[in-house]
Design an enzyme around this catalytic site. Structure first.
Site, mmCIF file in Angstrom:
data_model
loop_
_atom_site.group_PDB
_atom_site.id
_atom_site.type_symbol
_atom_site.label_atom_id
_atom_site.label_comp_id
_atom_site.label_asym_id
_atom_site.label_seq_id
_atom_site.Cartn_x
_atom_site.Cartn_y
_atom_site.Cartn_z
ATOM 1 C CD GLU A 133 11.383 -3.297 -1.236
ATOM 2 O OE1 GLU A 133 11.844 -4.239 -1.894
ATOM 3 O OE2 GLU A 133 10.188 -2.952 -1.293
ATOM 4 C CG HIS A 152 8.039 -0.216 0.605
ATOM 5 N ND1 HIS A 152 8.271 -0.223 -0.750
ATOM 6 C CD2 HIS A 152 7.842 1.081 0.931
ATOM 7 C CE1 HIS A 152 8.219 1.018 -1.213
ATOM 8 N NE2 HIS A 152 7.939 1.817 -0.208
ATOM 9 C CG HIS A 190 6.800 -4.930 -8.631
ATOM 10 N ND1 HIS A 190 6.640 -4.095 -7.532
ATOM 11 C CD2 HIS A 190 5.626 -4.900 -9.285
ATOM 12 C CE1 HIS A 190 5.428 -3.565 -7.549
ATOM 13 N NE2 HIS A 190 4.789 -4.051 -8.605
#
Length: 268
Positions: A89, A58, A215
């Site tokens: 991401e 990310h 997450h």
């Protein structure tokens, strides 16, 4: 003339939920000094050697962990692992689409991009996209990814009513934001929270969407989530996995997470 599918299909050797390792926290530790250690590239390689089915990054605009060069070096590494997947991401209205375009231009692999609605200064991702509010601005960016044969997953809260809308704008998958599950896992609300994810997964499947999750998933709560939420194709795990690797090493940690997934598929 053969017509190519807009989204590449990678056949995993693992026939259950795939594990994609997010190596952001390795980069965060590296960036605290100017010694280029620990190596993000080596971390990814060790995780792949241990059986991880993918690598996730990310890259935020401020490069506080993953840097631009990391993305291209990791993509080059993934060419040596054709049965594994590379997932990026990020917010498509910030820097994510630059990577989608540049990787394609360089002929480097990118199998999936996960659109996340975070702000530039946000500490970590903490909510999913909203529909219909975000629909029209997401649609052309999803198409841009598809034009480069990249699968698109939308980071979503477990809202069953939103799944058909996510499919309607062109998404291939949704990634459920699982912090609410992680917070509830040891408490009395767990069953109620899991039920919301189950309903959302059923709605996603009915809409024709694949299901990812990520997450705050960890070795303790992963098995139950994968067992109870139907159809999870992939989990993307970074913070907890890298924290475990500080104690156990990359290989043992990856194998432990894969075992947690395997336990979800053992018949009761």
């Amino acid at each position: 003339m053969k017509i190519l599918s807009p989204v590449p299909v990678v056949s995993h050797a693992h026939d259950k939920t795939a594990l994609s390792v997010n190596v952001n926290k390795v980069a965060l530790l590296r960036n605290s000094r100017h010694l280029d250690i620990p190596s993000v590239l080596r971390a990814a390689e060790l995780c792949l050697e241990a059986g991880a089915q993918g690598i996730t990054v990310h890259p935020r605009p401020d490069e506080r962990h993953i840097r631009r060069d990391d993305v291209f070096e990791l993509a080059a590494l993934m060419k040596d692992w054709p049965d594994r997947e590379f997932n990026i991401e990020g917010n498509p209205f910030q820097n994510l689409m630059d990577f989608v375009h540049d990787l394609a231009a360089r002929g480097l692999p990118l199998h999936q991009c996960t659109f996340v609605p975070d702000s530039e200064d946000q500490f970590t991702s903490d909510h999913g996209w909203s529909f219909p509010e975000d629909a029209e601005r997401l649609r052309p960016l999803i198409q841009q990814a598809h034009d480069r044969r990249v699968r698109v997953s939308l980071f979503m809260d477990p809202v069953p009513e939103a799944m058909a809308a996510a499919k309607a704008v062109g998404a291939d998958r949704v990634e459920f934001y699982t912090e609410t599950y992680a917070r509830a896992w040891a408490g009395s609300e767990k069953a109620k929270v899991l039920a919301r994810f189950t309903l959302a997964a059923q709605a996603a499947a009915a809409a024709g969407l694949g299901i990812n999750a990520g997450h705050d998933l960890n070795r303790d709560n992963l098995t139950e989530f994968v067992r109870e939420v139907p159809g999870v194709l992939e989990v993307s795990i970074g913070h907890a996995l890298i924290a475990d690797a500080l104690e156990l090493g990359y290989a043992a940690t990856v194998r432990s997470y894969l075992a947690s997934i395997d336990r979800a598929f053992v018949s009761a």
